[in-house]
Scaffold this motif. Structure first.
Motif, PDB file in Angstrom:
ATOM      1  N   ASP A  37      39.844  21.406  47.993  1.00 39.09           N
ATOM      2  CA  ASP A  37      40.490  20.305  47.145  1.00 39.09           C
ATOM      3  C   ASP A  37      39.050  19.895  46.433  1.00 39.09           C
ATOM      4  OD1 ASP A  37      42.870  20.672  48.307  1.00 39.09           O
ATOM      5  OD2 ASP A  37      42.963  18.827  49.534  1.00 39.09           O
ATOM      6  N   PRO A  38      37.910  19.383  46.956  1.00 39.12           N
ATOM      7  CA  PRO A  38      36.914  18.685  46.032  1.00 39.12           C
ATOM      8  C   PRO A  38      36.688  19.932  44.709  1.00 39.12           C
ATOM      9  CG  PRO A  38      36.497  18.545  48.203  1.00 39.12           C
ATOM     10  CD  PRO A  38      37.620  19.430  48.445  1.00 39.12           C
ATOM     11  N   ALA A  39      36.726  21.200  45.145  1.00 41.17           N
ATOM     12  CA  ALA A  39      36.160  22.102  44.126  1.00 41.17           C
ATOM     13  C   ALA A  39      37.317  22.113  43.176  1.00 41.17           C
ATOM     14  CB  ALA A  39      36.044  23.575  44.856  1.00 41.17           C
ATOM     15  N   LEU A  40      38.453  22.233  43.384  1.00 39.63           N
ATOM     16  CA  LEU A  40      39.559  22.157  42.579  1.00 39.63           C
ATOM     17  C   LEU A  40      39.706  20.799  41.929  1.00 39.63           C
ATOM     18  CD1 LEU A  40      42.256  23.564  41.700  1.00 39.63           C
ATOM     19  CD2 LEU A  40      43.622  22.497  43.298  1.00 39.63           C
ATOM     20  N   ALA A  41      39.362  19.757  42.332  1.00 42.50           N
ATOM     21  CA  ALA A  41      39.494  18.508  41.660  1.00 42.50           C
ATOM     22  C   ALA A  41      38.462  18.414  40.568  1.00 42.50           C
ATOM     23  CB  ALA A  41      39.300  17.108  42.524  1.00 42.50           C
ATOM     24  N   ALA A  42      37.394  19.093  40.827  1.00 46.40           N
ATOM     25  CA  ALA A  42      36.089  19.249  39.781  1.00 46.40           C
ATOM     26  C   ALA A  42      36.335  19.931  38.815  1.00 46.40           C
ATOM     27  CB  ALA A  42      34.829  19.571  40.811  1.00 46.40           C
ATOM     28  N   VAL A  43      37.073  20.996  38.957  1.00 44.95           N
ATOM     29  CA  VAL A  43      37.394  21.837  37.751  1.00 44.95           C
ATOM     30  C   VAL A  43      38.432  21.369  37.074  1.00 44.95           C
ATOM     31  CG1 VAL A  43      38.593  24.146  37.406  1.00 44.95           C
ATOM     32  CG2 VAL A  43      36.668  23.978  39.237  1.00 44.95           C
ATOM     33  N   ASP A  44      39.365  20.614  37.542  1.00 44.12           N
ATOM     34  CA  ASP A  44      40.440  19.886  36.888  1.00 44.12           C
ATOM     35  C   ASP A  44      40.139  19.023  36.021  1.00 44.12           C
ATOM     36  OD1 ASP A  44      43.612  19.538  36.987  1.00 44.12           O
ATOM     37  OD2 ASP A  44      42.910  17.463  37.187  1.00 44.12           O
ATOM     38  N   ARG A  45      38.899  18.220  36.578  1.00 38.98           N
ATOM     39  CA  ARG A  45      38.349  17.149  35.558  1.00 38.98           C
ATOM     40  C   ARG A  45      37.471  17.814  34.453  1.00 38.98           C
ATOM     41  NH1 ARG A  45      37.003  14.988  40.626  1.00 38.98           N
ATOM     42  NH2 ARG A  45      34.805  15.884  40.761  1.00 38.98           N
ATOM     43  N   ARG A  62      35.618  30.976  42.984  1.00 35.97           N
ATOM     44  CA  ARG A  62      36.014  29.821  42.172  1.00 35.97           C
ATOM     45  C   ARG A  62      36.461  29.994  40.938  1.00 35.97           C
ATOM     46  NH1 ARG A  62      31.339  29.462  45.322  1.00 35.97           N
ATOM     47  NH2 ARG A  62      30.819  27.440  46.139  1.00 35.97           N
ATOM     48  N   ALA A  63      36.674  31.255  40.644  1.00 34.11           N
ATOM     49  CA  ALA A  63      37.708  31.582  39.389  1.00 34.11           C
ATOM     50  C   ALA A  63      39.009  31.361  39.635  1.00 34.11           C
ATOM     51  CB  ALA A  63      37.501  33.104  38.981  1.00 34.11           C
ATOM     52  N   TRP A  64      39.517  31.387  41.025  1.00 35.35           N
ATOM     53  CA  TRP A  64      40.714  31.069  41.346  1.00 35.35           C
ATOM     54  C   TRP A  64      41.099  29.606  41.044  1.00 35.35           C
ATOM     55  CZ3 TRP A  64      43.008  26.948  44.404  1.00 35.35           C
ATOM     56  CH2 TRP A  64      44.355  27.212  44.483  1.00 35.35           C
ATOM     57  N   TYR A  65      40.243  28.699  41.014  1.00 36.09           N
ATOM     58  CA  TYR A  65      40.373  27.190  40.730  1.00 36.09           C
ATOM     59  C   TYR A  65      40.718  27.120  39.200  1.00 36.09           C
ATOM     60  CZ  TYR A  65      38.053  26.608  45.324  1.00 36.09           C
ATOM     61  OH  TYR A  65      37.819  26.456  46.627  1.00 36.09           O
ATOM     62  N   VAL A  66      39.918  28.064  38.458  1.00 33.83           N
ATOM     63  CA  VAL A  66      40.258  27.973  36.848  1.00 33.83           C
ATOM     64  C   VAL A  66      41.650  28.371  36.912  1.00 33.83           C
ATOM     65  CG1 VAL A  66      39.400  29.091  34.578  1.00 33.83           C
ATOM     66  CG2 VAL A  66      37.717  28.241  36.473  1.00 33.83           C
ATOM     67  N   TYR A  67      42.057  29.629  37.251  1.00 37.44           N
ATOM     68  CA  TYR A  67      43.468  30.114  37.080  1.00 37.44           C
ATOM     69  C   TYR A  67      44.455  28.870  37.369  1.00 37.44           C
ATOM     70  CZ  TYR A  67      42.558  35.101  36.380  1.00 37.44           C
ATOM     71  OH  TYR A  67      42.043  36.202  35.850  1.00 37.44           O
ATOM     72  N   GLU A  68      44.121  28.343  38.551  1.00 38.44           N
ATOM     73  CA  GLU A  68      45.173  27.371  39.130  1.00 38.44           C
ATOM     74  C   GLU A  68      45.366  26.158  38.223  1.00 38.44           C
ATOM     75  OE1 GLU A  68      47.753  24.876  41.452  1.00 38.44           O
ATOM     76  OE2 GLU A  68      47.163  26.862  41.327  1.00 38.44           O
ATOM     77  N   CYS A  69      44.130  25.646  37.657  1.00 35.53           N
ATOM     78  CA  CYS A  69      44.096  24.447  36.500  1.00 35.53           C
ATOM     79  C   CYS A  69      44.583  25.036  35.220  1.00 35.53           C
ATOM     80  CB  CYS A  69      42.835  24.122  36.308  1.00 35.53           C
ATOM     81  SG  CYS A  69      42.078  22.970  37.866  1.00 35.53           S
ATOM     82  N   ALA A  70      44.663  26.217  34.831  1.00 38.97           N
ATOM     83  CA  ALA A  70      45.068  26.832  33.619  1.00 38.97           C
ATOM     84  C   ALA A  70      46.656  26.610  33.831  1.00 38.97           C
ATOM     85  CB  ALA A  70      44.870  28.213  33.279  1.00 38.97           C
ATOM     86  N   THR A 116      47.660  30.251  29.413  1.00 32.60           N
ATOM     87  CA  THR A 116      47.301  31.782  29.893  1.00 32.60           C
ATOM     88  C   THR A 116      46.106  32.256  29.888  1.00 32.60           C
ATOM     89  OG1 THR A 116      49.609  32.313  29.085  1.00 32.60           O
ATOM     90  CG2 THR A 116      48.348  33.998  29.596  1.00 32.60           C
ATOM     91  N   VAL A 117      45.772  32.781  31.104  1.00 31.43           N
ATOM     92  CA  VAL A 117      44.162  33.215  31.212  1.00 31.43           C
ATOM     93  C   VAL A 117      44.332  34.642  30.439  1.00 31.43           C
ATOM     94  CG1 VAL A 117      42.650  34.274  32.704  1.00 31.43           C
ATOM     95  CG2 VAL A 117      43.840  32.214  33.378  1.00 31.43           C
ATOM     96  N   GLY A 118      43.121  35.010  29.573  1.00 30.73           N
ATOM     97  CA  GLY A 118      43.422  36.062  28.979  1.00 30.73           C
ATOM     98  C   GLY A 118      43.668  35.826  27.465  1.00 30.73           C
TER      99      GLY A 118
END
Length: 347
Positions: free
Chosen positions: A222-230, A247-255, A261-263
């Protein structure tokens, strides 16, 4: 039992030539065509070497010890062992793999390998790091795998972490990304420092200034996901270089939460080519593949060259994702990792 004398008679060469070839000591001594002919005859006759007889004759067992804390029990890095085994088999050696869980068990395992007469050792770490080799291996033929000797004296092989960061960032630059973020690791690893340095260098070579606001260092959950979200909210990057595929998964989730759309709307590059993340994320993740197989294969080849005191750079290396460095490369030898194109970067 087929003997070398029988092979020599059928191949039309001397017994000493057969011995050189079948003991993998023919490089530079026996013409390639002759060596291949001898091996073909030996295979046709079903020749099997006798390791015990060889060890009694030479005082060597042709056994190598592979010691690690995590590598042997981590499927993700199993390619290191696979590469090491493949090279050991090629040169007529047996690889004995032991996994340790601390200094006490490490000392015991090394003592056992010595009792069995291991000719040389490989000492492997997970996640490239500076290390001191165990004192029990002092004076023994030794190569470090995915690690750097703190004193710079022991031969070692590792990923070129700087080039990972540089190549990943350059791919995003080439895709037309204007605001490229780095989602890094908050642990003090060689990989973290060097990948960040490569990221900065690629930006600089393109005439861009490094912007600290576009970099975050996270662990997981959760802390990593929240940081990417910010990071998405405050800086609105259109390109992401991630320390690893996880860590790329957090980017996909926030997108996805933003309907991006990634890509297409954003581009993402990871590191590892991890089977789970790189293949199951949709779209599939463009990533830099770590050279686990290559590190294992190179390390054994280097160790054999030390044990047998002969150059092996002219051998036919196996076909690999990343090119092998020369055996006489400065320590640590660095492998230039390959960027694997998939579908997470704008074309």
């Amino acid at each position: 039992m087929v003997t070398m004398k029988e092979i020599a008679h059928q191949a039309g060469v001397s017994v000493s030539t057969v011995s050189l070839v079948l003991n993998n000591r023919d490089e530079g001594r026996v013409r390639g065509a002759v060596a291949r002919h001898v091996r073909d005859i030996a295979a046709q006759l079903g020749y099997k070497s006798n390791p015990l007889a060889s060890s009694l004759r030479t005082g060597r067992t042709h056994m190598l010890g592979f010691i690690s804390e995590d590598v042997a029990t981590t499927p993700y890095a199993g390619g290191i062992i696979l590469g090491a085994q493949r090279a050991a088999r090629r040169f007529g050696y047996m690889l004995i793999v032991v996994s340790t869980d601390g200094e006490e068990s490490e000392t015991a395992e090394i003592a056992a390998l010595k009792r069995y007469g291991a000719d040389g050792f490989l000492y492997a770490k997970m996640s490239n790091r500076i290390t001191h080799a165990p004192s029990a291996l002092t004076g023994m033929p030794l190569v470090l795998v995915d690690a750097t000797d703190a004193d710079g004296k022991i031969p070692s092989v590792e990923s070129d972490e700087f080039r990972i960061g540089y190549d990943a960032t350059k791919r995003l630059i080439d895709a037309g990304c204007e605001r490229i973020a780095y989602v890094g690791c908050s642990e003090p690893l060689i990989a973290q420092a060097e990948r960040l340095r490569g990221y900065q260098a690629a930006l600089g070579d393109d005439g861009r200034k490094f912007d600290r606001r576009l970099t975050i260092d996270v662990l997981n959950n959760d802390p990593a996901l929240a940081a990417v979200d910010r990071l998405f909210n405050m800086e609105r990057p259109d390109g992401f270089f991630c320390f690893n595929d996880a860590r790329a998964w957090y980017v996909y989730e926030c997108a996805a939460r933003r309907g991006l759309t990634v890509g297409r709307d954003i581009s993402v590059v990871g590191v590892d080519n991890h089977r789970v993340f790189a293949e199951t994320l949709a779209p599939t993740l463009t990533t830099v593949e770590l050279p686990h197989f290559e590190m294992g294969y190179w390390a054994v080849t280097k160790l054999v060259s030390m044990l047998e005191d002969r150059p092996l750079d002219n051998i036919d290396w196996p076909r690999t994702t990343a090119p092998m460095p020369r055996l006489d490369s400065p320590t640590p030898a660095k492998i230039h990792c390959t960027l694997v194109e998939k579908h997470s970067v704008r074309q």
